[in-house]
Scaffold this motif. Sequence first.
Motif, short mmCIF file in Angstrom:
data_model
loop_
_atom_site.label_atom_id
_atom_site.label_comp_id
_atom_site.label_asym_id
_atom_site.label_seq_id
_atom_site.Cartn_x
_atom_site.Cartn_y
_atom_site.Cartn_z
N SER A 188 0.77 -1.24 0.00
CA SER A 188 0.00 0.00 0.00
C SER A 188 0.80 1.29 0.00
CB SER A 188 -0.92 0.00 1.19
OG SER A 188 -0.15 -0.19 2.34
N LEU A 189 1.79 1.38 0.85
CA LEU A 189 2.40 2.69 1.06
C LEU A 189 2.96 3.28 -0.22
CD1 LEU A 189 4.06 2.27 4.54
CD2 LEU A 189 1.81 3.09 3.90
N ASN A 190 3.55 2.43 -1.02
CA ASN A 190 4.15 2.90 -2.24
C ASN A 190 3.13 3.45 -3.22
OD1 ASN A 190 6.43 3.36 -3.65
ND2 ASN A 190 6.57 1.31 -4.53
N LEU A 192 -0.16 4.28 -2.35
CA LEU A 192 -1.26 5.03 -1.76
C LEU A 192 -1.38 6.44 -2.32
CD1 LEU A 192 -3.54 4.54 0.19
CD2 LEU A 192 -2.12 5.49 2.01
N ILE A 223 -1.56 5.36 10.64
CA ILE A 223 -2.43 5.28 9.46
C ILE A 223 -3.31 6.53 9.36
CG2 ILE A 223 -4.38 4.07 8.40
CD1 ILE A 223 -3.28 1.45 9.52
N MET A 226 -1.14 9.59 8.39
CA MET A 226 -0.71 9.51 6.99
C MET A 226 -1.88 9.77 6.04
SD MET A 226 0.90 6.22 5.12
CE MET A 226 -0.62 5.32 5.38
#
Length: 289
Positions: A188-190, A192, A223, A226
């Motif tokens: 996800s982080l990459n 999002l 979360i 962010m």
Amino acid sequence: KAKQEGRNNYQWFTNDLNQRVGERVVLRNELQKAIENQDFTLYYQPQVDGRSGRVVGLEALLRWEHPSRGFISPALFVPIAEDTGQIIPLSQWVLDTACRQIKELCEQGMTGPSVAVNISPVHFQRSNFVAGISAMLSKHGLDAELLELEITETVLLNNAERAIDTLHQLKRLGVKIAIDDFGTGFSSLNYLKRLPIDKVKIDRTFVQEIISDLHDAAITQGIISMAHHLRLKVIAEGVETEPQFAFLKKSHCDEFQGYYFAKPMPFAELQDFLRARMLTLEPGQPAGK
Ligand code: C2E
Ligand code: MG
Ligand code: MG
Ligand code: MG
């Protein structure tokens, strides 16, 4: 002889696995009958805004009422339906029913909440998915903003670029997008920041231990922070207790869903529920069911 070997091979299975494999075959066949007979129903679970206490959303949750076995959990039959492709007609039925029922609520003056529908990656990845959503909105004359699609990070797995393109098309239609079970995936982080989405749903497993486990508390707050920096809304799922709600509210979580507020309920009950509270739910007043 082949038969005998077959039998021997068969014994490699433990009784348990044996039973589970058999179960899947049985379920698959019964699922087919259920789709033909439309033995399904949708339950709805309210999503509550932390500030106003209003019900701002309803998650549609699929229920299979089996003639002899009673309710069968979607966690059990959705994966089977995904393997067999049966998820497509099932998912169409869910979308059709959810759109019709939310339209009905609007016509009864219960405007406000949108409806969130869980979308299987198998369906999402179909080439005609966006056209199908568009057709569904037209069919029911439904304002696109009233439909939210819940997807999981898994949709990015095979072809992330294509999935992102699909999300942009949906965005242009005007439907809302939420990432379900957020934090349980891996990619996800990459991605999002590149995803044209509206909302992140914090997975129940984090919420469950939020009071007792410092790590889950830290992850949850991370979360939320962010997501807010990315201008996304955050909803916590599986909120069961007042301390969980209080902690999440203090951590600036926007919306809440869970037994503490209300359990998923049939449409008729939902109408009574919404009418009784005139679309508001006081936080701190659990449904008591
Ligand atoms: P999900 O989308 O993450 O849905 C939330 C699940 O948590 C629901 O289980 C809901 O009943 C349950 N839940 C809500 N609040 C609480 C709480 O406070 N405590 C606890 N312990 N549980 C809570 P459900 O309805 O059994 O659905 C399970 C999963 O099946 C869903 O997880 C979703 O992934 C899938 N599913 C349900 N309906 C559909 C559907 O129409 N299509 C697809 N593709 N999948 C669906
Ligand atoms: Mg969901
Ligand atoms: Mg979830
Ligand atoms: Mg789930």
